[in-house]
Motif scaffolding. Structure first.
Motif, PDB file in Angstrom:
ATOM      1  N   GLU A   3       0.836  -1.205   0.000  1.00  0.00           N
ATOM      2  CA  GLU A   3       0.000   0.000   0.000  1.00  0.00           C
ATOM      3  C   GLU A   3       0.867   1.249   0.000  1.00  0.00           C
ATOM      4  OE1 GLU A   3      -2.994   0.304   3.063  1.00  0.00           O
ATOM      5  OE2 GLU A   3      -3.926   2.017   2.060  1.00  0.00           O
ATOM      6  N   MET A  41      -1.306  11.867  -3.770  1.00  0.00           N
ATOM      7  CA  MET A  41      -2.451  12.668  -4.179  1.00  0.00           C
ATOM      8  C   MET A  41      -2.132  13.398  -5.470  1.00  0.00           C
ATOM      9  SD  MET A  41      -2.222  15.357  -1.001  1.00  0.00           S
ATOM     10  CE  MET A  41      -3.868  15.995  -1.278  1.00  0.00           C
ATOM     11  N   THR A  42      -3.160  13.895  -6.134  1.00  0.00           N
ATOM     12  CA  THR A  42      -2.986  14.567  -7.409  1.00  0.00           C
ATOM     13  C   THR A  42      -1.892  15.636  -7.323  1.00  0.00           C
ATOM     14  OG1 THR A  42      -5.329  14.220  -7.819  1.00  0.00           O
ATOM     15  CG2 THR A  42      -4.239  15.849  -9.187  1.00  0.00           C
TER      16      THR A  42
HETATM   17  P1  AMP Z   1      -6.513  12.187  -5.288  1.00  0.00           P
HETATM   18  O1  AMP Z   1      -5.978  13.560  -5.409  1.00  0.00           O
HETATM   19  O2  AMP Z   1      -7.816  11.972  -5.982  1.00  0.00           O
HETATM   20  O3  AMP Z   1      -5.499  11.159  -5.683  1.00  0.00           O
HETATM   21  O4  AMP Z   1      -6.847  11.934  -3.740  1.00  0.00           O
HETATM   22  C1  AMP Z   1      -5.812  12.021  -2.802  1.00  0.00           C
HETATM   23  C2  AMP Z   1      -6.310  11.577  -1.450  1.00  0.00           C
HETATM   24  O5  AMP Z   1      -6.647  10.191  -1.463  1.00  0.00           O
HETATM   25  C3  AMP Z   1      -5.259  11.704  -0.372  1.00  0.00           C
HETATM   26  O6  AMP Z   1      -5.134  13.030   0.090  1.00  0.00           O
HETATM   27  C4  AMP Z   1      -5.779  10.732   0.664  1.00  0.00           C
HETATM   28  O7  AMP Z   1      -6.775  11.334   1.464  1.00  0.00           O
HETATM   29  C5  AMP Z   1      -6.408   9.618  -0.182  1.00  0.00           C
HETATM   30  N1  AMP Z   1      -5.511   8.462  -0.312  1.00  0.00           N
HETATM   31  C6  AMP Z   1      -4.608   8.186  -1.269  1.00  0.00           C
HETATM   32  N2  AMP Z   1      -3.969   7.019  -1.021  1.00  0.00           N
HETATM   33  C7  AMP Z   1      -4.478   6.543   0.137  1.00  0.00           C
HETATM   34  C8  AMP Z   1      -4.246   5.377   0.935  1.00  0.00           C
HETATM   35  N3  AMP Z   1      -3.362   4.451   0.592  1.00  0.00           N
HETATM   36  N4  AMP Z   1      -4.958   5.252   2.089  1.00  0.00           N
HETATM   37  C9  AMP Z   1      -5.862   6.188   2.438  1.00  0.00           C
HETATM   38  N5  AMP Z   1      -6.140   7.290   1.736  1.00  0.00           N
HETATM   39  C10 AMP Z   1      -5.454   7.475   0.589  1.00  0.00           C
END
Ligand code: AMP
Length: 452
Positions: A245, A249-250
Motif C-alpha cells: 500500500e 495525491m494529485t
Molecule cells: P486524489 O488527489 O484523488 O489522488 O486523492 C488524494 C487523497 O486520497 C489523499 O489526500 C488521501 O486522502 C487519499 N488516499 C490516497 N492514497 C491513500 C491510501 N493508501 N490510504 C488512504 N487514503 C489514501
C-alpha cells in the motif's frame, strides 16, 4: 490540451505527444457531465479539446463559448477526427520540443469533494522525479508486464502505473476498464498489478483467485483510498502476496510507500519515498513528536507548484519552507510507518473534542456482522457536531442500532461514540473507490436535529 475520451492505447499516445510537444495535458474524468466539463474548460481555457465522437456537438459548443478552442474526436478504438487529421498529414513525426524541468506538463483537476475542482499544475520535474523514485522503490525492470486496469484520467492510472512501466521499457496489458473476469484471465501473463482497494475486494469476491492465477506475479500495489486490514489479510491468504500500500495525491504524486523488501504493514502507507520528506504538525505548522496525530505535510521534487489561476489559494496551502499541507491527518509510529487517520475536513469536532472517524470505523468494521462503515459529522444543537455511523452489514447478518452503539461505548470515550447509526445497502463511492462523505453529510444533515 483538454481530453475527455475512453481509455485506449491512442489516448495514452495523446498524453505522450503532449510531453514531447511541450503542451500541457489536461485529462477529464469520463464520468463528468456537461456542467462539470463546462466549468473545467472555462477555467483551464485549453487551445484544443479532444473528446469522444458521441459528445462532439455538446463539447464543441462549450469549447467554442468558453475557450475559443478547437475540437477533435477520438473513440475507444482510436478512430475519429484526430486520427483523420494525422493521416491527412501523412502521420508526420515532429521532433520533441525541449522543455525546462519546471515547465508545465499537466493540469489535473482534483476530485474536489468540497467546493469547485482545482487544477493542480504539475511540471516535467514533478512527473519525472516521482516516476523515477517509484521505479526504483518498486524494482521495475524491462522484463515487467504490468496489468493495467485503472482509468487514465487520474494520477494513479496515468502517472503511477504508466510511468513505472514506460520508464523501465516494460510492457503493459491494457484493459479498457476493470473487469473481474478479464483481470483474472490476464493475471497469469502479468508480473505487476496496481489497483484501488475496490479492485481487490472484487477480486476476492468469488472463485478463480488462487496461487495459479498469480504464478508469475511479483507485486500487487494499492492506493487512492484506504485498504482494509481485512482485505490485506484475505488477499495474502488466497494468493500468498502482501499487497503493497502506498499513499499520494494529485498535487504531489506518490509520497509514501510500504517497503518492497521489508515488512508491508496493513493499515499503514509505509515510509516517505526517496526524494520526499513527510512531517506531522499541529495547526500552526509546529512539528509534533513522533506518535502524535496531526496534519501531514510533504515536500520534495514531486510536489506541485500550485493551482491553476488560484495564486492565493495555492499560497495558503504551503507552510514555510515549501511544505505542502496535504489536508490528510496522520500519525508516524515508533517504527516510522505513516498511518493515515482521515481527511482534515472529515474531522468531527464534537463538544470541542476532535474525533477522527477512522478510529471509530475500524472498531465498527471489526464487528463480525459488519462489512464496512463510514462515520461522518453532522450538525448537533448541543455539541456543535455529532458523529453518525453508516453501516453496511454482511449478507445474512443483522445488528441493531442500540447494540452497535452500546458496543462502541464499551471501547471508546463517550464523546467519540456516534449519536446515531444507520444501516445502508452500500456506501457511495467515486470511480477511484473513495467514499463520498460529502454526499453522506448532505443526506444525513438532519439526523441529529430534533424533529420539527
Ligand atoms: P486524489 O488527489 O484523488 O489522488 O486523492 C488524494 C487523497 O486520497 C489523499 O489526500 C488521501 O486522502 C487519499 N488516499 C490516497 N492514497 C491513500 C491510501 N493508501 N490510504 C488512504 N487514503 C489514501
Amino acid at each position: 490540451m483538454a481530453v475527455q475520451v475512453e481509455k485506449s492505447p491512442e489516448a495514452l499516445l495523446v498524453y505522450l505527444a503532449c510531453l514531447r510537444g511541450g503542451f500541457a495535458f489536461m485529462p477529464m474524468n469520463t464520468a463528468y457531465r456537461m456542467e462539470e466539463v463546462d466549468y473545467l474548460v472555462g477555467n483551464a481555457e485549453p487551445a484544443l479539446v479532444i473528446c469522444d465522437p458521441a459528445r462532439e456537438d455538446e463539447i464543441a459548443e462549450i469549447a467554442g463559448r468558453r475557450a475559443g478552442a478547437k475540437v477533435l474526436t477520438l473513440d475507444a478504438n482510436g478512430k475519429g477526427s484526430l486520427a483523420d487529421a494525422l493521416a491527412a498529414h501523412g502521420n508526420a513525426q515532429l521532433p520533441p520540443v525541449s522543455c525546462a524541468p519546471e515547465d508545465l506538463a499537466a493540469i489535473l483537476y482534483t476530485s474536489g469533494t468540497t467546493g469547485k475542482p482545482k487544477g493542480a499544475m504539475l511540471s516535467h520535474r514533478n512527473l519525472a522525479a516521482n516516476g523515477l523514485a517509484l521505479r526504483e522503490a518498486w524494482r521495475f525492470t524491462a522484463d515487467e508486464v504490468l496489468l493495467h486496469a485503472l482509468p487514465i484520467f487520474h494520477a494513479h492510472g496515468l502517472f503511477v502505473a504508466c510511468h513505472c512501466a514506460l520508464l523501465s521499457g516494460a510492457r503493459m496489458i491494457w484493459l479498457g476498464k476493470f473487469d473481474r473476469d478479464r483481470v483474472l484471465a490476464e493475471l497469469p501473463r502479468a508480473t505487476v498489478f496496481m489497483g484501488v482497494p475496490t479492485f481487490y475486494t472484487r477480486l476476492l469476491a468469488g472463485g478463480g483467485l488462487d496461487a495459479g492465477a498469480v504464478r508469475n506475479m511479483r507485486l500487487f500495489t494499492s492506493g487512492s483510498a484506504p485498504l482494509l486490514t481485512e482485505t490485506f489479510e484475505a488477499f495474502r491468504e488466497r494468493t500468498g502476496h502482501a499487497i503493497l500500500e502506498r499513499y499520494g495525491m494529485t498535487e504531489t504524486g506518490m509520497n509514501t510507500s510500504n517497503p518492497y523488501d521489508g515488512e508491508r504493514r496493513a493499515g499503514t502507507v509505509g515510509f516517505a519515498l526517496p526524494g520526499t520528506e513527510v512531517r506531522v504538525t499541529d495547526d500552526r505548522d509546529n512539528v509534533l513528536p513522533q506518535g502524535e496525530t496531526g496534519g501531514l505535510q510533504v515536500r520534495g521534487a514531486n510536489v506541485f507548484s500550485g493551482y491553476w489561476r488560484m495564486p492565493e489559494k495555492s499560497a495558503e496551502e504551503f507552510a514555510e519552507g515549501r511544505w505542502f499541507r496535504t489536508g490528510d491527518v496522520a500519525r508516524i509510529d515508533e517504527d516510522g510507518y505513516v498511518h493515515l487517520v482521515g481527511r482534515a475536513k472529515d474531522l468531527i469536532i464534537s463538544g470541542g473534542f476532535n474525533v477522527y472517524p477512522k478510529e471509530i470505523e475500524e472498531i465498527v468494521d471489526d464487528m463480525a456482522e459488519v462489512d464496512e462503515s463510514a462515520v461522518i459529522g453532522v450538525p448537533h444543537a448541543d455539541f456543535g457536531e455529532a458523529g453518525v455511523a453508516l453501516v453496511v452489514l454482511r449478507a445474512g447478518k443483522t445488528l441493531d442500532e442500540e447494540t452497535l452503539l452500546a458496543r462502541l461505548k464499551e471501547r471508546l470515550a463517550n464523546y467519540k461514540v456516534p449519536k446515531r447509526a444507520f444501516f445502508v445497502a452500500e456506501l457511495p463511492r467515486n470511480t477511484m473507490g473513495k467514499v463520498q462523505k460529502n454526499m453522506l453529510r448532505d443526506e444525513y444533515r438532519d439526523a441529529c436535529r430534533p424533529a420539527a
